[in-house]
Structure formats: structure tokens, C-alpha cells
Scaffold this motif. Sequence first.
Motif, PDB file in Angstrom:
ATOM      1  N   ALA A  68       6.627  25.934  48.754  1.00 41.83           N
ATOM      2  CA  ALA A  68       5.197  25.786  48.483  1.00 41.83           C
ATOM      3  C   ALA A  68       4.906  24.556  47.626  1.00 41.83           C
ATOM      4  O   ALA A  68       3.848  23.932  47.756  1.00 41.83           O
ATOM      5  N   ALA A  69       5.863  24.213  46.760  1.00 41.55           N
ATOM      6  CA  ALA A  69       5.687  23.051  45.886  1.00 41.55           C
ATOM      7  C   ALA A  69       6.192  21.759  46.516  1.00 41.55           C
ATOM      8  O   ALA A  69       6.081  20.688  45.915  1.00 41.55           O
ATOM      9  N   GLY A  70       6.764  21.851  47.711  1.00 44.71           N
ATOM     10  CA  GLY A  70       7.284  20.676  48.383  1.00 44.71           C
ATOM     11  C   GLY A  70       8.538  20.113  47.751  1.00 44.71           C
ATOM     12  O   GLY A  70       8.778  18.902  47.788  1.00 44.71           O
ATOM     13  N   ILE A  71       9.376  20.997  47.182  1.00 49.58           N
ATOM     14  CA  ILE A  71      10.591  20.574  46.478  1.00 49.58           C
ATOM     15  C   ILE A  71      11.815  21.010  47.283  1.00 49.58           C
ATOM     16  O   ILE A  71      11.890  22.161  47.747  1.00 49.58           O
ATOM     17  N   ALA A  72      12.773  20.125  47.443  1.00 51.51           N
ATOM     18  CA  ALA A  72      14.034  20.477  48.091  1.00 51.51           C
ATOM     19  C   ALA A  72      14.735  21.570  47.289  1.00 51.51           C
ATOM     20  O   ALA A  72      14.644  21.606  46.055  1.00 51.51           O
ATOM     21  N   CYS A  73      15.434  22.457  47.984  1.00 50.78           N
ATOM     22  CA  CYS A  73      16.071  23.593  47.314  1.00 50.78           C
ATOM     23  C   CYS A  73      17.436  23.860  47.926  1.00 50.78           C
ATOM     24  O   CYS A  73      17.581  23.928  49.149  1.00 50.78           O
ATOM     25  N   GLN A  74      18.430  24.008  47.069  1.00 52.98           N
ATOM     26  CA  GLN A  74      19.771  24.418  47.481  1.00 52.98           C
ATOM     27  C   GLN A  74      20.064  25.783  46.879  1.00 52.98           C
ATOM     28  O   GLN A  74      19.695  26.048  45.733  1.00 52.98           O
ATOM     29  N   VAL A  75      20.730  26.645  47.656  1.00 49.20           N
ATOM     30  CA  VAL A  75      21.075  27.980  47.175  1.00 49.20           C
ATOM     31  C   VAL A  75      22.556  28.237  47.408  1.00 49.20           C
ATOM     32  O   VAL A  75      23.121  27.808  48.411  1.00 49.20           O
TER      33      VAL A  75
END
Length: 265
Positions: free
Chosen positions: A216-223
Motif C-alpha cells: 500500500a505504501a509502494g515499498i519493496a518488501c522481503q520476507v
Amino acid sequence: MIPSSGVGLHEFEVVSNEEVATSTWRLVLRAPALAGSIRPGQFMNLEVPGDPSHPLRIPLSFASADAVAGTVDLVYAVVGEGTERLSHMAPGQRSTAVGPSGHGWRLPEPVPVRVLLVAGGVGAPPIVAAAGMLAGEGVPFAAVLGAQTASRLWGEERLSSLGAGTVLVTTDDGSRGIKGFTTDAMSRLLGERDYGLVMSCGPQPMMAGVARLARAAGIACQVSTERMMGCGFGACNSCNVTMAAGGYRSCCSDGPVFDAEELAW
């Protein structure tokens, strides 16, 4: 991605093994070749002696590695018979570990100006390893650290010592920090400043919430995903991860770190 090639069998010696929170133990082992080759976000498979009827190794992520001292620092939860036996390993005892295994955290290009780390429960160790990587690269970061209750919390001091600009703690019962979820604290931090990347590890529902907020914030995310790993080489199909594009990939050999957008939540 950091390749999982170079996986080997390493003999290790226990340096220390102590309880650091309720049902949470810190194991320091000496294995020079492994300490010099493992990278943040990767894991190792430990052989725990004591019960020949349980031949499977225990997969564990790590919090830090010291190539000079030849040591690796692991923090694990006692959740079953295997980790219970592991908690009884004493200094000087020896066994073997297979690793380094899997694909770890990675910094995209260009390097983000600031990173947000989000950990829940036993997801703290790989997040602490990520913090060490960011500190080494000079990348500013903040962190959210969640636990059921204060007695089960580990990692706050370590994250602060590595240079986290902010460490927000959440507990389900409010015994420390914010009463609520890590996603509540994450929303607060996202509203205060900009981040170029989110890295997260913890229970699946928590990471799904983290991934939604990042998207929603337009941020790349790694999990960093957690599954029951049987073999650790992608052969037994016991740790499959469902992909958004269809099909499955192995947590142990294709992960444990994935881009959040790759996964079917």
C-alpha cells in the motif's frame, strides 16, 4: 540472490548455550569455515545428538557470525523434542552442521536510503542478522520487534547496539512497549518517514500484514519464510511455499528469503 552453492558439512563445538528469554535459548558454536561463509538470511541444519530415532537435522537461522573468531550466534525457541535436546548441549560438546543453506537478504540497487525491519517472535534472529548487514553497509534502519509477552522478548538490545535509529517493541499483552501488533507499530513508523525497503520475519499472518502495508505504501518488501524443512535441499517437498504466479517453490533451497510480491498470501 545469494547462491546456496558451497553447502558443506561442518563440525562444530558448542561455546555456550544459555536461556535468554522464556523458552528461548542462545547457542554460540565454533565452526570457522561456516562462520566465514554464511550470509545474513541463510540458515544451517544442525545434527542434535541423543536420540537415534530422530535422524532429521534441525534447521536454524542465525543472528550473527564472526569470521575472525570462527563463531556463529543462533537464537532458537524450544518448541519440541529436538530443540529440547539442543538446549541441553553443553560447552565443549561437538556435532555437525550442514550449511550455509538457502538464499538470504539482499540489498537492491540503488541501495535504499532507509530500511524498516519487522520481526515477530522467533523471527528475530534473521532480522538481527539483517541489521548487522545494514550496519556494515552504512544503511540507516529502524526496527519493530514483537512478542507475546515481555518474558519472551529477545533482540531489542542487539538491534539498538547495531545502530537502529528507532526500535519499537510490541507485546500482545502490553507487558512491554506498545500493546498490539507489529503492524500497528509499522504503520506508525511509515507515517513518520520514508523507507525504501522492508525486511520481515515472523508468523505467517504477521508477514502477510507487513506485506500488505508495504504494498500500500509502494515499498519493496522481503520476507523470510518459515516452514518445516525435512531435508534442507529441496528434495523432500515438505517446505513448499505457494507462489502468486502459481505453483510452489521450496523454502529451503529457493528461500527462505523471498520478495513478498512473489508469494500467495
